[in-house]
Write a protein that holds these residues in place. Structure first.
Motif, PDB file in Angstrom:
ATOM      1  N   PHE A   1       0.832  -1.204   0.000  1.00 26.90           N
ATOM      2  CA  PHE A   1       0.000   0.000   0.000  1.00 26.90           C
ATOM      3  C   PHE A   1       0.870   1.258   0.000  1.00 26.90           C
ATOM      4  O   PHE A   1       0.630   2.193  -0.778  1.00 26.90           O
ATOM      5  N   ILE A   2       1.884   1.286   0.845  1.00 25.93           N
ATOM      6  CA  ILE A   2       2.768   2.462   0.921  1.00 25.93           C
ATOM      7  C   ILE A   2       3.487   2.678  -0.408  1.00 25.93           C
ATOM      8  O   ILE A   2       3.548   3.810  -0.916  1.00 25.93           O
ATOM      9  N   ILE A   3       4.005   1.603  -0.995  1.00 21.12           N
ATOM     10  CA  ILE A   3       4.713   1.733  -2.280  1.00 21.12           C
ATOM     11  C   ILE A   3       3.747   2.165  -3.387  1.00 21.12           C
ATOM     12  O   ILE A   3       4.094   2.993  -4.229  1.00 21.12           O
TER      13      ILE A   3
ATOM     14  N   ASP B   1       3.881   5.408  -5.767  1.00 25.26           N
ATOM     15  CA  ASP B   1       3.877   5.258  -7.218  1.00 25.26           C
ATOM     16  C   ASP B   1       2.896   6.209  -7.884  1.00 25.26           C
ATOM     17  O   ASP B   1       3.157   6.700  -8.972  1.00 25.26           O
ATOM     18  N   ILE B   2       1.781   6.475  -7.259  1.00 37.01           N
ATOM     19  CA  ILE B   2       0.763   7.320  -7.880  1.00 37.01           C
ATOM     20  C   ILE B   2       1.113   8.803  -7.773  1.00 37.01           C
ATOM     21  O   ILE B   2       0.606   9.630  -8.530  1.00 37.01           O
ATOM     22  N   LEU B   3       2.011   9.155  -6.836  1.00 40.21           N
ATOM     23  CA  LEU B   3       2.423  10.546  -6.676  1.00 40.21           C
ATOM     24  C   LEU B   3       3.377  10.947  -7.791  1.00 40.21           C
ATOM     25  O   LEU B   3       4.218  10.151  -8.207  1.00 40.21           O
TER      26      LEU B   3
ATOM     27  N   THR C   1      11.442   4.233  -6.204  1.00 41.98           N
ATOM     28  CA  THR C   1      11.897   4.982  -5.037  1.00 41.98           C
ATOM     29  C   THR C   1      12.152   4.047  -3.858  1.00 41.98           C
ATOM     30  O   THR C   1      13.055   4.275  -3.059  1.00 41.98           O
ATOM     31  N   VAL C   2      11.376   2.990  -3.765  1.00 43.11           N
ATOM     32  CA  VAL C   2      11.528   2.023  -2.676  1.00 43.11           C
ATOM     33  C   VAL C   2      12.197   0.741  -3.164  1.00 43.11           C
ATOM     34  O   VAL C   2      13.113   0.218  -2.525  1.00 43.11           O
TER      35      VAL C   2
ATOM     36  N   ALA D   1      16.389  -3.496  -3.351  1.00 44.95           N
ATOM     37  CA  ALA D   1      17.133  -4.535  -4.073  1.00 44.95           C
ATOM     38  C   ALA D   1      18.636  -4.368  -3.869  1.00 44.95           C
ATOM     39  O   ALA D   1      19.353  -5.351  -3.625  1.00 44.95           O
ATOM     40  N   VAL D   2      19.124  -3.143  -3.928  1.00 43.48           N
ATOM     41  CA  VAL D   2      20.557  -2.881  -3.729  1.00 43.48           C
ATOM     42  C   VAL D   2      20.984  -3.306  -2.321  1.00 43.48           C
ATOM     43  O   VAL D   2      22.026  -3.955  -2.147  1.00 43.48           O
ATOM     44  N   LEU D   3      20.192  -2.943  -1.330  1.00 46.78           N
ATOM     45  CA  LEU D   3      20.516  -3.335   0.047  1.00 46.78           C
ATOM     46  C   LEU D   3      20.475  -4.852   0.224  1.00 46.78           C
ATOM     47  O   LEU D   3      21.301  -5.421   0.951  1.00 46.78           O
TER      48      LEU D   3
END
Length: 145
Positions: free
Chosen positions: A40-42, A46-48, A55-56, A61-63
Motif C-alpha cells: 500500500f505504501i509503495i 507510485d501514484i504521486l 523509489t523504494v 534490491a541494492v541493500l
C-alpha cells in the motif's frame, strides 16, 4: 471538463489498484512480512508525481544484494521491472480510454506534456486534448474531422 477530470481520476485509481495487486502478489511470493502494508505504501508513492515504485524497490534490491540476500534482491528488482513494464503498457490505454482518446494519441500527449511542462503537463496536456476533442465532437469547434 470536470467529467474528463473525474474519468482521469478513475483511471489512475485503476492503475493504483493494479500496482497494489502486483506488489502484494510479488511481496507475498518473496515471503516479505506485512506485504499488504508495504504494498500500500509503495503504491501510494507510485501514484504521486515524480516518486514511483523505484523509489523504494531499487534501494531495497541494492541493500538486499549488499547484505548477501541475492534471491531477495533479484526478486525485488524483478518485481520493479514487471510493475514498470505493466504500468507503461496500461497507463496510456486506461487513461486514454477513460478520457475518450486512443492510446496512440494519449501517449504522445503525455510525453509532450511531460517534456515541455513537467509533471503538471503530464496530466494537463491530455486533459486539454480530451477537452478539445469533446468540444469538436459536440460541434462547438471544428479542429478535427
Amino acid at each position: 471538463m470536470t467529467g474528463t477530470m473525474g474519468k482521469c481520476i478513475i483511471s489512475y485509481c485503476l492503475i493504483f489498484g493494479i500496482t497494489f495487486a502486483e506488489l502484494v502478489a510479488g511481496l507475498f511470493l518473496l515471503g516479505i512480512k506485512n506485504a499488504f502494508a508495504i504494498a500500500f505504501i509503495i503504491a501510494v508513492l507510485d501514484i504521486l508525481p515524480v516518486l514511483g515504485t523505484g523509489t523504494v524497490l531499487i534501494p531495497w534490491a541494492v541493500l538486499a544484494f549488499a547484505s548477501g540476500r541475492i534471491s531477495t534482491g533479484v526478486g525485488v528488482f524483478g518485481l520493479y521491472l514487471v510493475i514498470t513494464v505493466v504500468r507503461n503498457l496500461i497507463e496510456p490505454k486506461l487513461v486514454g480510454k477513460q478520457m475518450g482518446l486512443s492510446p496512440v494519441i494519449m501517449l504522445p500527449c503525455m510525453l509532450i506534456g511531460l517534456k515541455f511542462f513537467g509533471i503538471i503537463g503530464l496530466f494537463v496536456v491530455p486533459l486539454l486534448v480530451s477537452f478539445l476533442k469533446q468540444l469538436n465532437d459536440r460541434g462547438i469547434i471544428k479542429i478535427f474531422r
